[in-house]
Enzyme design. Structure first.
Site, PDB file in Angstrom:
ATOM      1  N   GLY A 238       1.037  -1.039  -0.443  1.00  0.00           N
ATOM      2  CA  GLY A 238       0.030  -0.036  -0.143  1.00  0.00           C
ATOM      3  C   GLY A 238       0.838   1.592   0.383  1.00  0.00           C
TER       4      GLY A 238
ATOM      5  N   LYS B  74       5.370   0.970   7.781  1.00  0.00           N
ATOM      6  CA  LYS B  74       4.912   2.212   7.069  1.00  0.00           C
ATOM      7  C   LYS B  74       6.387   2.601   6.818  1.00  0.00           C
ATOM      8  CE  LYS B  74       0.778   4.670   6.710  1.00  0.00           C
ATOM      9  NZ  LYS B  74      -0.377   5.440   7.347  1.00  0.00           N
TER      10      LYS B  74
ATOM     11  N   GLY C 160       0.609   4.891   1.854  1.00  0.00           N
ATOM     12  CA  GLY C 160      -0.118   4.963   3.470  1.00  0.00           C
ATOM     13  C   GLY C 160       0.078   6.954   3.313  1.00  0.00           C
ATOM     14  N   GLY C 161      -0.007   7.973   3.334  1.00  0.00           N
ATOM     15  CA  GLY C 161      -0.177   9.469   4.175  1.00  0.00           C
ATOM     16  C   GLY C 161       1.392  10.022   3.833  1.00  0.00           C
ATOM     17  N   PHE C 162       1.932   9.536   4.266  1.00  0.00           N
ATOM     18  CA  PHE C 162       3.492   9.798   4.426  1.00  0.00           C
ATOM     19  C   PHE C 162       5.042   8.806   3.792  1.00  0.00           C
ATOM     20  CE2 PHE C 162       3.238   8.351   8.982  1.00  0.00           C
ATOM     21  CZ  PHE C 162       4.228   7.157   8.018  1.00  0.00           C
ATOM     22  N   GLY C 163       4.709   7.736   3.196  1.00  0.00           N
ATOM     23  CA  GLY C 163       5.655   6.394   2.965  1.00  0.00           C
ATOM     24  C   GLY C 163       4.572   5.504   2.039  1.00  0.00           C
TER      25      GLY C 163
ATOM     26  N   ASP D 147      -9.600  12.043   6.413  1.00  0.00           N
ATOM     27  CA  ASP D 147      -9.162  11.164   5.233  1.00  0.00           C
ATOM     28  C   ASP D 147     -10.168   9.439   5.176  1.00  0.00           C
ATOM     29  OD1 ASP D 147      -8.815  11.242   2.532  1.00  0.00           O
ATOM     30  OD2 ASP D 147      -6.740  10.062   3.115  1.00  0.00           O
TER      31      ASP D 147
ATOM     32  N   VAL E 245       4.251   1.617   2.514  1.00  0.00           N
ATOM     33  CA  VAL E 245       3.765   0.495   3.246  1.00  0.00           C
ATOM     34  C   VAL E 245       4.157  -1.144   2.612  1.00  0.00           C
ATOM     35  CG1 VAL E 245       2.083  -0.820   4.920  1.00  0.00           C
ATOM     36  CG2 VAL E 245       1.899   1.528   3.987  1.00  0.00           C
TER      37      VAL E 245
END
Length: 409
Positions: free
Chosen positions: A105, A126, A107-110, A224, A112
């Protein structure tokens, strides 16, 4: 020769001391000694702090001033959300993820990655991508907010990594992917979700959001809410994930002013979009859009339709009472119409234009439990399905659909 003189006295015999007062120089010396010692201690502390800062400056080389401030304000102990969470080194993360081989996946900052702890426990790692200011802000938001929450319908933190320039969060792994994967028919999934499964997922997601809003000491707005942030466990148990954009607010604050608009297009509260005033009802709006996706199987904005929002696509059909056109084709003939209508009614309330007219997440939990009860009763044989339309033959279709007629809305 004695001569009656004590050569060892020199005026400072015990007898003399008891008879004479301390002179002014002695008093001054006695007073100065503690001050000198204190000054020396302060000097040593300053020297140690200076050396520590020089060491930190070397490791922070190349980072922006904003990132340095963020790191300085970060308390690593805050990352230990639960007693069982632990700190990992970057080398350990490489071993856990087999050198970051399997991406599961974004994520919001990097990115996964999938991994295994000792004992074959699966985890999701993550990893912060680079040192972007936005990524760092989201990392800090996630760690700070996860420190405050613990609920069965929120993803749990296993540990964290802060090793030099490498920062990461390690979560429990949920093997069934996300609600988004199932609604979009991701390759590898054996079958579409049943209506009962969708209801259960919606209920559990609502419980997680309700806890964030009212169960924490300080209310947290997720900001979100969308199917890709609702993850599913072995038995499709739902858990809210990705707190990178979440915002903690005072319990008595109705709105929170923000300086920038953040969120995902299609799920964003129009009132928040206009005013930059954020509230718990912003999450409620997003959840309402998720409910419409659960019913229809369609994304909020379909490419090639002139970017018409799912609300605008569904409303005309609701007003006509055309449930067959609304429900996901994969569910037709396999769900109780009363249960479907109740969820649609909730979705429309959640997506009202003005936040004051929307229900709370606690209200949503109640409605979804009632919908699940209706569906469960139907599955047990209390209702008979029409295989052609999916409408329960002992339900009054027109009376229910009238709720959404022009006079009602």
């Amino acid at each position: 020769m004695d001569n009656g003189t004590n050569t060892c006295d020199n005026g400072f015999s015990p007898e003399t001391i008891t008879k004479k007062k301390l002179t002014a120089p002695v008093i001054v010396i006695v007073s100065i000694v503690p001050v000198v010692l204190l000054a020396l201690a302060v000097a040593v502390c300053i020297m140690l702090i200076s050396k520590r800062r020089q060491k930190d400056a070397v490791s922070d080389a190349g980072r922006s001033h904003t990132e340095e401030v963020l790191l300085r304000n970060m308390n690593l102990e805050d990352c230990k959300v639960q007693l069982e969470s632990k700190q990992f080194t970057y080398l350990q993360l490489e071993n856990i993820t087999n050198k970051f081989t399997r991406v599961i996946g974004q994520g919001g900052f990097g990115t996964v990655y999938h991994g295994y702890l000792e004992g074959s426990t699966e985890v999701a790692v993550k990893l912060l991508s680079g040192w972007s200011s936005q990524g760092m802000k989201e990392f800090l938001a996630e760690t700070q907010n996860l420190r405050k929450v613990h609920h069965k319908n929120l993803v749990s933190l296993v540990g964290f990594c802060n090793d030099g320039e490498h920062m990461a969060l390690v979560y429990e792994y949920l093997p069934q992917g996300s609600l988004h994967d199932h609604l979009r028919g991701k390759i590898g999934l054996t079958r579409p979700l049943s209506w009962r499964e969708r209801l259960q997922i919606a209920l559990e997601a609502a419980q997680g959001l309700d806890y964030l809003h009212k169960g924490c000491k300080q209310s947290i707005i997720h900001r979100d809410v969308k199917p890709s942030n609702i993850l599913l466990g072995h038995h499709l148990e739902a858990k809210i994930a990705d707190f990178g954009l979440s915002k903690a607010v005072l319990s008595d604050a109705q709105y929170v002013s923000t300086v920038a608009l953040v969120g995902t297009p299609g799920y964003m509260d129009p009132e928040y979009h206009r005013t930059l005033q954020l509230s718990e009802k912003s999450d409620v709006y997003s959840f309402g859009v998720v409910l419409l996706e659960i019913v229809t199987g369609q994304p909020p904005i379909v490419q090639g339709t002139g970017k018409v929002h799912i609300l605008e696509r569904v409303k005309p059909m609701l007003n006509r009472g055309d449930i067959e056109e609304i429900v996901d084709r994969r569910l037709r003939g396999k769900c109780d119409v009363n249960s479907v209508w109740k969820v649609l009614e909730l979705a429309m309330m959640c997506t009202e234009e003005y936040s004051a007219q929307r229900p709370t997440m606690a209200d949503a939990v109640v409605h979804l439990r009632e919908s699940l009860t209706l569906e469960t009763s139907c599955v047990r044989g209390d209702s008979v399905y029409s295989e052609r339309t999916g409408i329960s033959e002992n339900s009054d279709f027109r009376d229910i659909s009238g709720t959404f007629g022009p006079s009602a809305r």
